[in-house]
Design a protein around this motif. Structure first.
Motif, mmCIF file in Angstrom:
data_model
loop_
_atom_site.group_PDB
_atom_site.id
_atom_site.type_symbol
_atom_site.label_atom_id
_atom_site.label_comp_id
_atom_site.label_asym_id
_atom_site.label_seq_id
_atom_site.Cartn_x
_atom_site.Cartn_y
_atom_site.Cartn_z
ATOM 1 N N LEU A 1 -5.006 1.840 1.184
ATOM 2 C CA LEU A 1 -4.643 3.180 0.709
ATOM 3 C C LEU A 1 -5.874 4.058 0.615
ATOM 4 O O LEU A 1 -5.852 5.241 1.000
ATOM 5 C CB LEU A 1 -3.944 3.070 -0.650
ATOM 6 C CG LEU A 1 -3.411 4.377 -1.244
ATOM 7 C CD1 LEU A 1 -2.385 5.014 -0.312
ATOM 8 C CD2 LEU A 1 -2.792 4.111 -2.613
ATOM 9 N N GLY A 2 -6.980 3.507 0.123
ATOM 10 C CA GLY A 2 -8.210 4.282 0.038
ATOM 11 C C GLY A 2 -8.727 4.685 1.408
ATOM 12 O O GLY A 2 -9.189 5.825 1.606
ATOM 13 N N ALA B 1 -6.976 5.205 4.056
ATOM 14 C CA ALA B 1 -6.078 6.196 4.664
ATOM 15 C C ALA B 1 -6.492 7.621 4.335
ATOM 16 O O ALA B 1 -6.157 8.561 5.070
ATOM 17 C CB ALA B 1 -4.647 5.947 4.198
ATOM 18 N N ASN B 2 -7.252 7.797 3.268
ATOM 19 C CA ASN B 2 -7.672 9.129 2.847
ATOM 20 C C ASN B 2 -9.107 9.468 3.265
ATOM 21 O O ASN B 2 -9.656 10.475 2.831
ATOM 22 C CB ASN B 2 -7.539 9.245 1.320
ATOM 23 C CG ASN B 2 -6.106 9.109 0.862
ATOM 24 O OD1 ASN B 2 -5.210 9.721 1.433
ATOM 25 N ND2 ASN B 2 -5.869 8.287 -0.155
ATOM 26 N N ARG B 3 -9.699 8.619 4.101
ATOM 27 C CA ARG B 3 -11.072 8.853 4.532
ATOM 28 C C ARG B 3 -11.115 9.382 5.973
ATOM 29 O O ARG B 3 -10.100 9.441 6.661
ATOM 30 C CB ARG B 3 -11.891 7.554 4.409
ATOM 31 C CG ARG B 3 -11.986 7.044 2.975
ATOM 32 C CD ARG B 3 -12.842 5.808 2.860
ATOM 33 N NE ARG B 3 -14.244 6.072 3.186
ATOM 34 C CZ ARG B 3 -15.200 5.146 3.144
ATOM 35 N NH1 ARG B 3 -14.892 3.902 2.800
ATOM 36 N NH2 ARG B 3 -16.443 5.451 3.440
ATOM 37 N N ASP B 4 -12.304 9.742 6.412
ATOM 38 C CA ASP B 4 -12.507 10.232 7.777
ATOM 39 C C ASP B 4 -12.564 9.034 8.715
ATOM 40 O O ASP B 4 -13.632 8.535 9.063
ATOM 41 C CB ASP B 4 -13.803 11.046 7.849
ATOM 42 C CG ASP B 4 -14.134 11.495 9.263
ATOM 43 O OD1 ASP B 4 -13.240 11.447 10.146
ATOM 44 O OD2 ASP B 4 -15.305 11.878 9.500
ATOM 45 N N SER C 1 3.302 5.147 7.771
ATOM 46 C CA SER C 1 2.379 4.242 8.458
ATOM 47 C C SER C 1 3.115 3.059 9.070
ATOM 48 O O SER C 1 4.257 2.751 8.719
ATOM 49 C CB SER C 1 1.309 3.752 7.494
ATOM 50 O OG SER C 1 1.894 2.997 6.443
ATOM 51 N N SER D 1 0.811 -1.219 0.000
ATOM 52 C CA SER D 1 0.000 0.000 0.000
ATOM 53 C C SER D 1 0.844 1.269 0.000
ATOM 54 O O SER D 1 0.399 2.333 -0.438
ATOM 55 C CB SER D 1 -0.936 0.006 1.215
ATOM 56 O OG SER D 1 -0.203 0.216 2.412
ATOM 57 N N ILE E 1 1.686 3.432 2.249
ATOM 58 C CA ILE E 1 1.121 4.611 2.926
ATOM 59 C C ILE E 1 2.237 5.292 3.695
ATOM 60 O O ILE E 1 2.838 4.704 4.600
ATOM 61 C CB ILE E 1 -0.018 4.199 3.874
ATOM 62 C CG1 ILE E 1 -1.099 3.443 3.107
ATOM 63 C CG2 ILE E 1 -0.613 5.423 4.562
ATOM 64 C CD1 ILE E 1 -2.145 2.815 4.005
ATOM 65 N N SER E 2 2.523 6.509 3.361
ATOM 66 C CA SER E 2 3.656 7.224 3.936
ATOM 67 C C SER E 2 3.545 7.332 5.454
ATOM 68 O O SER E 2 2.506 7.723 5.990
ATOM 69 C CB SER E 2 3.739 8.627 3.327
ATOM 70 O OG SER E 2 4.806 9.359 3.904
ATOM 71 N N GLU F 1 -4.849 -1.698 -2.123
ATOM 72 C CA GLU F 1 -5.679 -0.617 -2.663
ATOM 73 C C GLU F 1 -6.707 -0.142 -1.640
ATOM 74 O O GLU F 1 -6.920 1.064 -1.477
ATOM 75 C CB GLU F 1 -6.371 -1.111 -3.931
ATOM 76 C CG GLU F 1 -7.235 -0.060 -4.616
ATOM 77 C CD GLU F 1 -7.896 -0.594 -5.867
ATOM 78 O OE1 GLU F 1 -8.997 -0.116 -6.201
ATOM 79 O OE2 GLU F 1 -7.312 -1.494 -6.507
#
Length: 377
Positions: free
Chosen positions: A333-334, A336-339, A232, A227, A229-230, A330
């Motif tokens: 990663l998705g 990680a960008n949610r609330d 993480s 993923s 994710i920076s 995927e």
């Protein structure tokens, strides 16, 4: 007052033993008296015996070895039951359930928390596991015909037994002790990270459970690493037969944290942002429900039991295709960008509304009453 024997191998800190403790804690003590019976001594520090002692006034340990239990367990257990004279025996696991059936002056209950053909294959190997599963499925069939209390812990598991074996089993979903796994307070995430020595910044994805093939922590690691994710980290809680192998294989990855068996699971969950489960098979996963109760959204493999959890409410998490680490990467990663905080609140509310240990215990108490009525007790 009805006397209920809760019969377990020992009080090892595992999901079925925790679920049984929750049932006992929720009992109406004016109607039911719980009695603890264990086959084996408590062997290490990873035990819930102290919590059980707080809840029961009477307990017995047969003190058998596993070899002795296999040969003499039924005789020793039934001799003890003759002295106790219980009204109900709730056995945790199929071996001790089969031992208890020799005592016919009580109603009998057991809960299936896994699909036996898969669970036994992983535990005992393909040949022995297959034979043992066939034996126990036939035992369940006979007990169902006798209207005994064979229960599954999820609708998905019940549907699997019906589809594969023609068994129509009662469902009582697992429940969470929402007091022990209360939603985390404001600021608790950072304070928990400080006290546990975890990274102060960045996303922490957590998975808690025994490191065995069925839980498939390797897929969790591979999906997480893919993923990218920076900043993480992946936190894997638990020990088991695959722990040393995985620790050695991924030792060069500083983003993988593996503290082994820990007692303060809730504190680790409170320090986290997201929970992942890559299990190949489950009953209704305790660890997932506990994480959600604390306030973590989830990414789960798309096995039926996980999908049952995700149907509890909108926005508690998402699923990925089992075995496809690229899809897991995927989805992570998705997410990680949610609330995540908002999704975590939804997850906590869903568990507290639908899957509390209080409601779980109430349903078992209704079952105990029905079995007593059937026996004319």
């Amino acid at each position: 007052m009805k006397r209920i024997v809760f019969a377990v191998s020992n009080c090892k800190r595992i999901g079925p033993v925790k679920q049984t403790l929750n049932i006992i804690r929720g009992l109406d003590r004016a109607a039911f008296e719980p009695i603890l019976v264990t086959l084996f001594p408590e062997m290490d520090q990873s035990t819930l015996i102290a919590a059980y002692v707080d809840e029961v006034r009477e307990r017995h340990c047969l003190g058998l070895s596993r070899a002795q239990a296999a040969v003499q367990g039924k005789r020793h257990l039934n001799e003890l039951l003759e002295k106790i004279e219980p009204d109900i025996i709730h056995a945790v696991g199929m071996p001790i359930y089969s031992y208890s059936l020799g005592y016919r002056s009580a109603g009998h209950v057991t809960t299936l928390r896994a699909y036996l053909p898969v669970d036994y294959r992983d535990r005992f190997g393909k040949l022995a596991g297959g034979l043992l599963a066939k034996r126990d499925v036939e035992l369940i069939r006979r007990q169902q015909a006798a209207e005994e209390g064979v229960v599954t812990c999820s609708m998905a598991l019940a549907e699997l037994y019906e589809r594969e074996h023609g068994l129509c089993l009662k469902v009582i979903r697992n429940g969470v002790d929402t007091n022990s796994y209360a939603p985390r307070a404001e600021g608790e995430r950072q304070s928990a990270r400080r006290s546990l020595g975890l990274p102060r910044e960045g996303l922490i994805v957590t998975y808690a459970g025994p490191m065995i093939d069925r839980k498939d922590q390797q897929s969790a690691i591979e999906g997480f690493l893919a993923s990218r994710i920076s900043g993480s980290h992946l936190l894997l809680l638990g020990g088991g037969e695959n722990y040393d192998k995985l620790r050695k294989r991924y030792s060069r990855h500083s983003a993988i944290i593996m503290p082994g068996d820990v007692e303060q699971v809730r504190e680790y969950l409170a320090a986290s942002d997201l929970y992942v489960s890559t299990s190949k098979s489950e009953g209704l996963p305790n660890a997932v429900l506990e994480a959600m109760s604390v306030g973590l959204p989830v990414v789960l493999s798309d096995i039926p039991q996980h999908l049952e959890v995700l149907r509890l409410a909108a926005s508690v998490g998402t699923s990925y295709a089992l075995g496809r680490t690229s899809d897991l990467a995927e989805k992570l990663l998705g997410m990680a960008n949610r609330d995540l905080a908002g999704m975590g609140r939804s997850a906590s509310c869903a568990v507290r509304k639908s899957l509390s240990s209080v409601e779980n215990s109430r349903q078992y108490q209704r079952l105990y009453d029905r079995l007593n009525m059937q026996r004319g007790a």
